[in-house]
Design a protein around this motif. Structure first.
Motif, PDB file in Angstrom:
ATOM      1  N   LYS A 113       0.838  -1.201   0.000  1.00 43.00           N
ATOM      2  CA  LYS A 113       0.000   0.000   0.000  1.00 43.00           C
ATOM      3  C   LYS A 113       0.877   1.255   0.000  1.00 43.00           C
ATOM      4  O   LYS A 113       2.094   1.179   0.214  1.00 43.00           O
ATOM      5  N   LEU A 173     -16.561  -3.571   0.768  1.00 43.35           N
ATOM      6  CA  LEU A 173     -16.530  -2.763   2.002  1.00 43.35           C
ATOM      7  C   LEU A 173     -17.304  -1.457   1.868  1.00 43.35           C
ATOM      8  O   LEU A 173     -17.370  -0.667   2.819  1.00 43.35           O
ATOM      9  N   PHE A 193     -15.390   3.412   7.584  1.00 40.54           N
ATOM     10  CA  PHE A 193     -14.004   3.757   7.242  1.00 40.54           C
ATOM     11  C   PHE A 193     -13.744   3.783   5.740  1.00 40.54           C
ATOM     12  O   PHE A 193     -12.632   4.094   5.309  1.00 40.54           O
ATOM     13  N   LEU A 213     -10.416   4.978   3.706  1.00 35.78           N
ATOM     14  CA  LEU A 213      -9.626   3.899   3.103  1.00 35.78           C
ATOM     15  C   LEU A 213      -9.281   4.239   1.646  1.00 35.78           C
ATOM     16  O   LEU A 213      -8.127   4.091   1.214  1.00 35.78           O
ATOM     17  N   VAL A 254      -4.693   0.072  12.058  1.00 41.24           N
ATOM     18  CA  VAL A 254      -5.453  -0.690  11.065  1.00 41.24           C
ATOM     19  C   VAL A 254      -5.597   0.095   9.762  1.00 41.24           C
ATOM     20  O   VAL A 254      -5.595  -0.484   8.666  1.00 41.24           O
ATOM     21  N   GLY A 255      -5.673   1.407   9.854  1.00 42.78           N
ATOM     22  CA  GLY A 255      -5.815   2.252   8.668  1.00 42.78           C
ATOM     23  C   GLY A 255      -4.497   2.570   7.979  1.00 42.78           C
ATOM     24  O   GLY A 255      -4.465   3.329   7.004  1.00 42.78           O
ATOM     25  N   ASN A 262      -1.970  -0.197   7.396  1.00 44.26           N
ATOM     26  CA  ASN A 262      -1.422  -1.541   7.630  1.00 44.26           C
ATOM     27  C   ASN A 262      -0.560  -2.076   6.492  1.00 44.26           C
ATOM     28  O   ASN A 262      -0.308  -3.266   6.396  1.00 44.26           O
ATOM     29  N   GLY A 303      -3.542  -8.573   0.882  1.00 41.76           N
ATOM     30  CA  GLY A 303      -3.479  -9.905   0.287  1.00 41.76           C
ATOM     31  C   GLY A 303      -4.881 -10.449   0.093  1.00 41.76           C
ATOM     32  O   GLY A 303      -5.750 -10.268   0.964  1.00 41.76           O
TER      33      GLY A 303
HETATM   34  P1  DAT Z   1      -7.704  -7.112   5.042  1.00 39.66           P
HETATM   35  O1  DAT Z   1      -6.910  -5.993   4.428  1.00 39.66           O
HETATM   36  O2  DAT Z   1      -6.951  -7.757   6.167  1.00 39.66           O
HETATM   37  O3  DAT Z   1      -8.215  -8.099   4.027  1.00 39.66           O
HETATM   38  P2  DAT Z   1     -10.419  -6.067   5.120  1.00 39.66           P
HETATM   39  O4  DAT Z   1     -10.564  -6.609   3.731  1.00 39.66           O
HETATM   40  O5  DAT Z   1     -11.461  -6.424   6.118  1.00 39.66           O
HETATM   41  O6  DAT Z   1      -8.992  -6.465   5.744  1.00 39.66           O
HETATM   42  O7  DAT Z   1     -10.344  -4.482   5.071  1.00 39.66           O
HETATM   43  C1  DAT Z   1      -9.599  -3.848   4.046  1.00 39.66           C
HETATM   44  C2  DAT Z   1      -8.815  -2.716   4.633  1.00 39.66           C
HETATM   45  O8  DAT Z   1      -9.703  -1.751   5.195  1.00 39.66           O
HETATM   46  C3  DAT Z   1      -7.889  -3.123   5.786  1.00 39.66           C
HETATM   47  O9  DAT Z   1      -6.647  -3.610   5.346  1.00 39.66           O
HETATM   48  C4  DAT Z   1      -7.740  -1.827   6.511  1.00 39.66           C
HETATM   49  C5  DAT Z   1      -9.092  -1.159   6.340  1.00 39.66           C
HETATM   50  N1  DAT Z   1      -9.946  -1.421   7.504  1.00 39.66           N
HETATM   51  C6  DAT Z   1     -10.565  -2.585   7.813  1.00 39.66           C
HETATM   52  N2  DAT Z   1     -11.250  -2.479   8.962  1.00 39.66           N
HETATM   53  C7  DAT Z   1     -11.032  -1.206   9.392  1.00 39.66           C
HETATM   54  C8  DAT Z   1     -11.453  -0.465  10.532  1.00 39.66           C
HETATM   55  N3  DAT Z   1     -12.240  -1.001  11.454  1.00 39.66           N
HETATM   56  N4  DAT Z   1     -11.022   0.817  10.633  1.00 39.66           N
HETATM   57  C9  DAT Z   1     -10.232   1.372   9.703  1.00 39.66           C
HETATM   58  N5  DAT Z   1      -9.799   0.741   8.614  1.00 39.66           N
HETATM   59  C10 DAT Z   1     -10.200  -0.543   8.454  1.00 39.66           C
END
Ligand code: DAT
Ligand code: MG
Length: 150
Positions: free
Chosen positions: A11, A54, A59, A63, A111-112, A114, A118
């Motif tokens: 990213k 999503l 978020f 994102l 988490v925002g 990361n 994948g």
């Molecule tokens: P991943 O990237 O592990 O597959 P995801 O598909 O559920 O996770 O979410 C995509 C991305 O969105 C994740 O890498 C980071 C962001 N994200 C997920 N949950 C979040 C949250 N609760 N707050 C902020 N960003 C979030």
């Protein structure tokens, strides 16, 4: 399945923080075969497609803004159980829950932010590979395969 493929992406924060080589090195070292790679500054529209599952999450706008803030490194890696193993190498979505030794567990806190993506299933991997590499992947013989797979 040796030929399973997964979409892995560094990213924009991972690119800015100089982690591209480290992340690629982990997949190379593990024995996966690189079959597509490019540096791309994606549009918000493209990223909305990538993250369409999503849409509606609180978020989601943040994102998309984060993911469009700079170039990403888009890659396809092939090898035994590539999707599940790739996810294990990334760590948990929330880096605070990621074990040390994983990419997020070694380099991320929030988490925002990361640093890597994948695919989460074989079906989504094929969708993501089509979205990011409409031109297709690259076919070549991986001369090490006999030393990695039985
Ligand atoms: P991943 O990237 O592990 O597959 P995801 O598909 O559920 O996770 O979410 C995509 C991305 O969105 C994740 O890498 C980071 C962001 N994200 C997920 N949950 C979040 C949250 N609760 N707050 C902020 N960003 C979030
Ligand atoms: Mg996901």
């Amino acid at each position: 399945n040796n030929a399973e493929r997964t979409y892995i992406m560094v990213k924009p924060d991972g690119v800015q923080r100089g982690l591209v080589g480290n992340i690629i090195g982990r997949f190379e070292g593990r024995g996966f075969k690189l079959i597509a790679l490019k540096l791309v500054h994606a549009t918000p529209e493209h990223l909305e497609k990538h993250y369409e599952d999503l849409e509606g999450k609180p978020f989601f706008p943040g994102l998309i803004k984060y993911m469009a803030a700079g170039p990403v490194v888009a890659m396809v890696w092939e090898g035994l159980d590539a999707v599940k193993t790739g996810r294990a190498m990334l760590g948990a979505t929330n880096p605070l829950a990621s074990a040390p030794g994983t990419i997020r567990g070694d380099f991320a806190l929030a988490v925002g932010r990361n640093i890597c993506h994948g695919s989460d299933s074989v079906e989504n991997a094929e969708k993501e590979i089509k979205l990011w590499f409409p031109e297709g992947t690259v076919q070549y013989t991986h001369d090490l395969a006999g030393w990695i797979f039985e």
